[in-house]
Design a protein around this motif. Structure first.
Motif, mmCIF file in Angstrom:
data_model
loop_
_atom_site.group_PDB
_atom_site.id
_atom_site.type_symbol
_atom_site.label_atom_id
_atom_site.label_comp_id
_atom_site.label_asym_id
_atom_site.label_seq_id
_atom_site.Cartn_x
_atom_site.Cartn_y
_atom_site.Cartn_z
ATOM 1 N N VAL A 142 -55.626 -29.335 71.803
ATOM 2 C CA VAL A 142 -55.197 -28.163 72.586
ATOM 3 C C VAL A 142 -54.961 -26.990 71.644
ATOM 4 O O VAL A 142 -55.334 -25.847 71.926
ATOM 5 N N ALA A 143 -54.353 -27.293 70.491
ATOM 6 C CA ALA A 143 -54.033 -26.224 69.548
ATOM 7 C C ALA A 143 -55.297 -25.554 69.044
ATOM 8 O O ALA A 143 -55.354 -24.324 68.912
ATOM 9 N N SER A 144 -56.309 -26.334 68.765
ATOM 10 C CA SER A 144 -57.494 -25.702 68.180
ATOM 11 C C SER A 144 -58.300 -24.948 69.231
ATOM 12 O O SER A 144 -59.118 -24.105 68.906
ATOM 13 N N ALA A 145 -58.038 -25.209 70.481
ATOM 14 C CA ALA A 145 -58.792 -24.533 71.532
ATOM 15 C C ALA A 145 -58.129 -23.244 72.010
ATOM 16 O O ALA A 145 -58.741 -22.471 72.736
ATOM 17 N N HIS A 146 -56.873 -23.016 71.593
ATOM 18 C CA HIS A 146 -56.149 -21.872 72.143
ATOM 19 C C HIS A 146 -55.437 -21.077 71.058
ATOM 20 O O HIS A 146 -55.011 -21.634 70.048
ATOM 21 N N ALA A 147 -55.303 -19.794 71.333
ATOM 22 C CA ALA A 147 -54.424 -18.947 70.518
ATOM 23 C C ALA A 147 -53.106 -18.861 71.264
ATOM 24 O O ALA A 147 -53.086 -18.651 72.479
ATOM 25 N N MET A 148 -52.011 -19.065 70.524
ATOM 26 C CA MET A 148 -50.710 -19.171 71.191
ATOM 27 C C MET A 148 -49.719 -18.157 70.628
ATOM 28 O O MET A 148 -49.376 -18.212 69.443
ATOM 29 N N TYR A 149 -49.297 -17.257 71.479
ATOM 30 C CA TYR A 149 -48.343 -16.222 71.069
ATOM 31 C C TYR A 149 -47.412 -15.881 72.217
ATOM 32 O O TYR A 149 -47.799 -15.961 73.379
ATOM 33 N N SER A 150 -46.204 -15.450 71.861
ATOM 34 C CA SER A 150 -45.362 -14.714 72.806
ATOM 35 C C SER A 150 -45.709 -13.237 72.638
ATOM 36 O O SER A 150 -46.090 -12.804 71.549
ATOM 37 N N HIS A 151 -45.558 -12.480 73.701
ATOM 38 C CA HIS A 151 -45.891 -11.053 73.638
ATOM 39 C C HIS A 151 -44.764 -10.218 74.232
ATOM 40 O O HIS A 151 -43.933 -10.726 74.981
ATOM 41 N N GLY A 152 -44.831 -8.942 73.917
ATOM 42 C CA GLY A 152 -43.846 -8.052 74.510
ATOM 43 C C GLY A 152 -44.172 -6.595 74.253
ATOM 44 O O GLY A 152 -45.081 -6.271 73.480
ATOM 45 N N ALA A 153 -43.452 -5.741 74.921
ATOM 46 C CA ALA A 153 -43.595 -4.296 74.722
ATOM 47 C C ALA A 153 -42.196 -3.707 74.634
ATOM 48 O O ALA A 153 -41.334 -4.049 75.437
ATOM 49 N N VAL A 154 -41.997 -2.866 73.636
ATOM 50 C CA VAL A 154 -40.671 -2.268 73.437
ATOM 51 C C VAL A 154 -40.784 -0.753 73.536
ATOM 52 O O VAL A 154 -41.689 -0.145 72.946
ATOM 53 N N PHE A 155 -39.875 -0.175 74.281
ATOM 54 C CA PHE A 155 -39.838 1.275 74.464
ATOM 55 C C PHE A 155 -38.502 1.790 73.946
ATOM 56 O O PHE A 155 -37.455 1.206 74.224
ATOM 57 N N ALA A 156 -38.555 2.870 73.181
ATOM 58 C CA ALA A 156 -37.339 3.380 72.539
ATOM 59 C C ALA A 156 -37.150 4.856 72.846
ATOM 60 O O ALA A 156 -38.114 5.626 72.875
ATOM 61 N N GLU A 157 -35.893 5.199 73.062
ATOM 62 C CA GLU A 157 -35.534 6.621 73.115
ATOM 63 C C GLU A 157 -34.567 6.898 71.976
ATOM 64 O O GLU A 157 -33.576 6.188 71.819
ATOM 65 N N VAL A 158 -34.874 7.905 71.184
ATOM 66 C CA VAL A 158 -33.926 8.300 70.142
ATOM 67 C C VAL A 158 -33.457 9.721 70.408
ATOM 68 O O VAL A 158 -34.149 10.516 71.034
ATOM 69 N N LYS A 159 -32.265 9.979 69.912
ATOM 70 C CA LYS A 159 -31.766 11.348 69.873
ATOM 71 C C LYS A 159 -31.654 11.739 68.413
ATOM 72 O O LYS A 159 -31.215 10.933 67.580
ATOM 73 N N VAL A 160 -32.057 12.950 68.115
ATOM 74 C CA VAL A 160 -31.985 13.424 66.743
ATOM 75 C C VAL A 160 -31.283 14.768 66.732
ATOM 76 O O VAL A 160 -31.618 15.660 67.530
#
Lengths: 352, 169, 756
Positions: free
Chosen positions: C602-620
């Motif tokens: 199974v391992a050699s047949a698949h790429a295995m990752y968790s994924h995500g998207a992060v959005f940031a607001e900064v004040k300067v």
């Protein structure tokens, strides 16, 4: 930590007498001294515990309108004292911007005045440091010095003074009351800390064994109560020493500045009073141009001691900003983030 | 007036008065609690007042026990994390930390909780989360449980205020 | 805030299962009352205290130590130096298999980095040991310290990270760049960082003949037992490590270090229990760190904003005597589709302690650079950064072409953007201000982390009273293993978690694998799951073969375990409780075991990752340049979520580490001496509470039928990746200043032309 004799005197005269023996040091809360002892920067043979000395834990309002603060008053007790905070808001804000709530609960006013530099080379026993080991040299001079002094430094030492509290004190002409074996005397806080010159090991104007028993802020300083701020730039939002800080106070009269007070922190081996900049504002209209000019004057003699030229520009900007904030008026309450640029209060305009 | 080798002090720790003979004046309150009295709930994270893990209440005020000489606190009342719960009944701050997941590894937690108890009794934060964040900034949490900590302090403060109202009524 | 729960796969769903529920921590009461026992909290009778003396130079020799002065200090019992240190059975200059590091245990008088142990002082009290160490007053023969690019020695590494190839190529990078209409090229620098778990590395060691009991925080119990056994020349079963609680690990408690070995050695030599805890400053050297990197990225883009080439080069530091190189450039391998991808690493030897894995090794540093480079490329194309990433979405693993075992990244992008309010973000920087005049910027980054799976074992015991005992030697360093693993165990047994006792954190239990690489819940969880199923199967066998049981003869139809009862699959009314089955069989318990590993097919047949998207607001602050992260929103897809409350906390922690990487953390070494001038928690800044006013983590449902039979991916490290870039990109969006050196400092803004 080396072994030491622990001595707990019962009175100021006893304390002063005990401390006259070479190798002695005073212990108040210990928030700075114990840190220094654990690091080996301080190795006293005798520790004179002054925390039980009677009468030094009071805030006393004098008939002339000045205030006397006992040396053992805790930072937080002074900052949260209503009358004190209303009368000297920049001092309260500076106190609350320093260290953490726990440290402020323990640390004393007198101890704060005696705080030593945070220069890493002073604390690193393997480094040359004229302040710690006279004549050994200054490894900060060619070292990691982006946060070091830009005013009043010498080839012998480029350390800065870390206190927030002392910055508005210097601006307001506060005076330290001192007891020693040769009696009592007063030392203006501005003269208490000394610039390094050729003898950086001489950090204060105190004679050996002299004890700060109280601090006095003169009545004239109350005139700034309505327009006083402390502003502190840090590398995290809280619990960090100043990169640069400023206490700014204005006495306004009919829309014009009657008197101005400006002092900077984090730029020199002592809190840096900018008297010429103050003079440029006396009698002037409170305009952005006047503030910018005052900032220029305040930093006119600044020069980098290392990778810290940015601090000069930063200091100019923070002086102008602090004056702007002072002009807008002392906030009703100490802001949620004391002294932070992000301590917005309703009505304040940070777009200056 | 001088104390040399053996130093006797008296501390009331979590309500229990103890006479303690100190063979060494260098002992900090933190090391006294942990290594000599085996009250190990209070943690050492930095030993230099920079992290808050060692926070305890001394005479009701939160301080860093690592930067306090035990000898100097002679006569003081100390409250540590071990003295907070009433038997098996958790203090509201403790309960709120669990409910809001205000910790992960748990090492800074006794200090966070003692700091929160101190903060609430100081009464300077109101119900302003920004003030709570600022006044809890002396307690570093490397796991990053800050959001839960702030929520827990807010809730516990409310809970305690209600209890006090009930008790007063 | 309500906690979301995710629906597990049908094959995982069990009626009444607690898995997927936001239970509070099982160790909560212990941790809030101070009763959770960390290593240094142990006090065996007759204890001695050990304190190491450490070098203040980075390279050279110790020529003298004032052992007499130290021994003369009241309370000092012994001083170990290279002159009298008892022998070890394994050469510390030889790597310990399978992936141990060389350690410094007073084998000779050489000094290879600052804060290396050069002696260890043992005393009756902590105060005496501390002062004894200070009195040693070492004299050195100093050699020049190699501390930077100029003085360090560059080399081509054989491997990076733990056994990864230094170079990975896909397609023709130069052809891809030649085919591009735009090439974005930039250099990035990341600093040395130190784990700084709140709990300093501590050990309490006590010997009984040739058996040793070691209290220590430890992320790899079984491996460590074998290693200590090798060092001390005793069988592995003679080493007992107790690690019920870790005060944070982040990778630094996965690897053996010199001070802890020396303390154990001292305990044997003196035949008394010895306690040692590093000081905070001593944690800047012998216990690993995240090495510095210098990275170069070249991104070729076509007319449509699609990558034609992705070239990521990383120069990574290691020590003069061992290798751990951040696999930083490999961050460019799993994420964006491109016909040509090249990840290359070069090494730089410095006089530092050997780096090691630190939360999101490689990916934290590499993704910081990659996500800023992606932002720069989007800017060059005039595209929204999210649209640009979507245009380069990888449907299969870019380098291998393998299908992903699951990948709900599109949903992460969409949900994260929606929660954050990303749409309508102006493309141009320096266009948003708040009501107080602060500059506002919005930035985003993609998060990714692989899903390793470690071999693990577990034992399940169903007891006559209907409760169960589950055992595996795992480690809870704050991720919530005791809770999540108990939930998995309870589910496998068809019991309520309250009926399941979980024993873990001690090496005498079945090997729970490694608590690291975000793989612990999956690895130890699968072992527990299978052990539980094994126990249930054995119980079912008892029942279905017992004519007195209502389940008699249900063999082919099968039975189902639920709520402490077995019942027939085809008739829920026919069943009985575990206790009844065991009682009738006259058994006090039934035991199931499991030994699990990833299925290689199974391992050699698949790429295995968790994924995500992060959005940031900064004040300067527009004049002063002080930055504050106003809010962070992360959306993550990590397979099946066992406990959303704890997973959210893991994401928050990772995101705060990302903020720390972006804006705060940096070890400052003196260029001349290599001494770290901020080896503390006052000037080595990690975020405080006031630094992170608003965090939001969205748990995106994701069913993964391949990653492992329980569908669990990792959540511990992914939060850092993506966040660093998101914040740096938000700073650019607020100010117009591209900072390519981490952490972003006030002067980086102040001295730039764009920052008026």
């Amino acid at each position: 930590m080396n072994r030491f004799d622990y001595i707990r005197p019962a009175s100021v005269p006893e304390a002063v007498e005990a401390a006259a023996v070479p190798g002695s040091t005073y212990l108040a809360a210990g928030t700075n001294l114990l840190d220094l002892m654990k690091g080996g920067t301080a190795r006293p043979e005798r520790v004179i515990d002054i925390t039980r000395l009677p009468g030094l834990d009071r805030i006393e309002w004098l008939p002339d309108g000045s205030v006397r603060v006992g040396a053992l008053v805790r930072n937080s007790d002074l900052a949260y004292d209503d009358r004190f905070a209303r009368t000297f808001p920049a001092v309260a804000e500076a106190l609350l911007s320093g260290a953490s709530a726990q440290l402020r609960n323990a640390a004393t006013i007198g101890g704060n005045l005696m705080q030593r530099t945070r220069c890493a080379y002073f604390h690193d026993l393997a480094s040359a440091c004229n302040r710690r080991a006279p004549g050994s040299g200054c490894d900060a001079r060619e070292g990691e010095n982006r946060l070091h002094a830009v005013l009043g430094w010498s080839e012998h030492c480029i350390a800065t003074h870390p206190s927030d509290f002392c910055v508005p004190l210097v601006a307001l002409d506060a005076v330290a009351e001192v007891e020693g074996t040769r009696g009592a005397r007063e030392i203006p806080v501005d003269a208490l800390h000394v610039l390094p010159g050729a003898a950086p090991e001489q950090e204060t104007a105190l004679a050996p064994g002299e004890l700060i028993v109280s601090l006095k802020i003169p009545a004239e300083a109350t005139a700034f109560a309505h327009n006083a701020r402390y502003l502190k730039l840090r590398e995290r939002t809280s619990f960090a020493f100043a990169v640069v800080s400023v206490a700014a106070a204005l006495e306004m009269e009919a829309g014009a500045i009657r008197k101005a007070r400006i002092a900077l922190g984090g730029v020199a081996a002592k809190p840096w009073r900018a008297r010429e900049a103050e003079a440029s504002l006396a009698g002037a209209e409170a305009t952005p141009e006047a503030f910018a000019k005052a900032a220029e004057i305040a930093l006119a003699e600044a020069r980098p001691s290392g990778d810290n030229a940015f601090k000069i520009e930063l200091a100019r900007r923070i002086v102008a900003r602090a004056l702007t904030l002072a002009l807008e008026g002392t906030p009703e309450a100490i802001p949620a983030l004391p002294a932070s640029p992000f301590s917005t209060t309703p009505g304040a305009n940070h777009a200056a | 007036m001088g104390y040399h080798m053996s130093l006797s002090i008296s501390l009331t720790i979590n309500g229990l008065k103890r006479e303690i003979a100190l063979d060494d004046p260098r002992v900090t309150l933190l090391d006294l609690l942990r290594e000599r009295l085996h009250l190990t709930g209070t943690k050492k994270g930095c030993d230099r007042g920079q992290c808050g893990a060692c926070t305890v209440l001394v005479d009701g005020r939160r301080i860093n026990s690592c930067l306090a000489l035990a000898a100097s606190l002679d006569g003081a009342e100390i409250t540590t994390i071990e003295g907070l719960a009433d038997g098996e009944d958790l203090h509201p701050v403790q309960a709120a930390f669990i409910a809001h997941d205000g910790f992960q590894c748990g090492y800074c937690t006794p200090g966070q909780i003692m700091s929160a108890v101190g903060l609430i009794s100081e009464g300077n934060a109101g119900d302003d989360p920004e003030r709570i964040r600022e006044l809890m900034s002396g307690n570093i949490c490397r796991c990053g449980a800050y959001q839960g900590i702030t929520e827990a302090v807010l809730e516990a403060q409310k809970d305690l205020a209600e209890r006090n109202r009930r008790d007063a009524a | 805030m309500p906690l979301e729960t995710t629906s597990p796969l049908p094959q995982h769903r069990r009626h009444g299962s607690s898995a997927g529920q936001p239970l509070t921590r099982r160790d909560g009461v212990l941790k809030v009352t101070g009763r959770a026992t960390y290593a240094a909290d142990n006090h065996p009778d007759g204890i001695l205290y050990a304190v190491t003396a450490v070098s203040s130079i980075a390279r050279g020799r110790v020529t003298a130590l004032d052992v007499e002065a130290a021994k003369a200090h009241p309370g000092v019992v012994e001083v170990l130096t290279p002159a009298n240190r008892p022998p070890l059975a394994h050469d510390p200059d030889e790597k310990m298999p399978p992936f141990g590091f060389r350690v410094e245990v007073l084998q000779d008088d050489t000094v290879r980095y600052v804060n290396q142990p050069i002696a260890i002082v043992i005393a009756e009290t902590l105060e005496a040991a501390t002062e004894g160490a200070a009195l040693l007053n070492p004299v050195y023969e100093v050699e020049p310290a190699r501390t930077d690019l100029e003085s360090g020695k560059r080399f081509d590494p054989e491997g990076i990270g733990i056994g990864a190839p230094a170079r990975t190529a896909h397609g023709d990078i130069e052809a891809g760049l030649a085919a591009a209409v735009r090439v974005t090229e930039a250099d990035y620098v990341t600093p040395p960082q130190y784990h700084n778990a709140m709990e300093p590395h501590a050990v309490v060691a006590q010997w009984d003949g040739d058996r040793v009991t070691i209290d220590m925080p430890n992320q790899t119990l079984a491996l460590s037992c074998a290693s200590y056994a090798a060092y001390f020349g005793i069988p592995a079963e003679n080493v007992l490590i107790r690690s019920p609680f870790l005060g944070g690990g982040f990778g630094s408690k996965a690897i053996l270090n010199g001070p802890q070995i020396l303390a154990i050695l001292a305990a044997r030599m003196l035949n008394r229990p010895v306690k040692l805890a590093l000081t905070r400053a001593q944690m800047y050297g012998p216990v690993g760190h995240r090495g510095r990197t210098w990275q170069k990225l070249r991104l070729g883009v076509d007319e449509e904003g699609r990558l034609t080439a992705l070239h990521h080069q990383a120069l990574c530091t290691t020590s003069s005597f061992d290798e751990f190189l951040e696999p930083a450039a490999n961050a460019s391998l799993p994420l964006y589709a491109s016909p040509a991808i090249l990840a290359e690493h070069e090494g730089l030897r410095l006089d530092v302690g050997t780096p090691g894995p630190m939360r999101a090794p490689g990916l934290a540093s590499g993704s910081a650079a990659l996500e800023v480079a992606m932002d720069e490329a989007a800017e060059a194309c005039g595209m929204d950064p999210l649209d640009f990433r979507l245009a380069n979405y990888a449907e299969t693993e870019p380098v291998t072409g393998k299908p992903f075992s699951s990948k709900a990244l599109r949903e992460c992008y969409a949900e994260g953007a929606k929660r954050f309010g990303w749409s309508g973000r102006p493309l141009a920087p320096r266009t948003m201000r708040d009501e107080n005049g602060f500059l506002i910027g919005w930035g985003m980054g993609t998060a990714v982390f692989h899903c390793p799976h470690f071999p693990a074992e577990a034992r399940a015991t169903l007891r006559a009273d209907g409760t169960a005992l589950m055992e595996t030697a795992g480690a809870d360093m704050g991720q919530g293993a005791w809770t999540a693993l108990a939930q998995i165990a309870a589910e496998a047994l068809g019991l309520d978690p309250d009926q399941v006792e979980l024993h873990s954190g001690i090496s005498s239990l079945p090997d729970g694998g490694i608590a690291g690489g975000s793989g612990h819940t999956a690895s130890a969880g699968l072992a527990l799951h299978n052990a539980g199923e094994d126990a249930i199967a054995r119980l079912a066998e008892l029942a279905t073969n017992d004519p007195a049981s209502p389940l008699f003869g249900a063999g082919n139809i099968g039975v189902v375990a639920r709520s402490g009862r077995l019942h027939r699959r085809d008739d829920e009314s026919r069943g009985e409780s575990y206790a009844e089955i065991l009682a009738r069989a006259g058994r006090s318990d039934v035991v199931g075991t499991a030994k699990t590993a990833r299925d290689p097919a199974v391992a050699s047949a698949h790429a295995m990752y968790s994924h995500g998207a992060v959005f940031a607001e900064v004040k300067v602050d527009p004049d002063l340049g002080q930055i504050r992260v106003a809010r962070l929103v992360g959306a993550f897809a990590a397979g099946r979520i066992i406990n959303p409350r704890l997973v959210r906390s893991q994401y928050f922690g990772g995101m705060i580490w990302g903020a720390s990487f972006a804006l705060h953390e940096e070890a400052i070494a003196d260029r001349r001496t290599g001494r770290i001038m901020n080896a503390d928690l006052a000037e080595y800044h990690v975020p405080v509470n006031a630094d992170v006013p608003s965090l939001d983590a969205i748990l995106i449902p994701e069913d993964d039928p391949h990653v492992n039979p329980i569908g669990v991916k990792g959540v511990g490290e992914i939060g850092i990746t993506g966040t660093v870039g998101a914040i740096a990109n938000a700073v650019w969006h607020a100010t117009g200043v591209r900072v390519r050196r981490f952490p972003v400092r006030v002067e980086d803004l102040l001295i730039s032309r764009e920052f008026a």
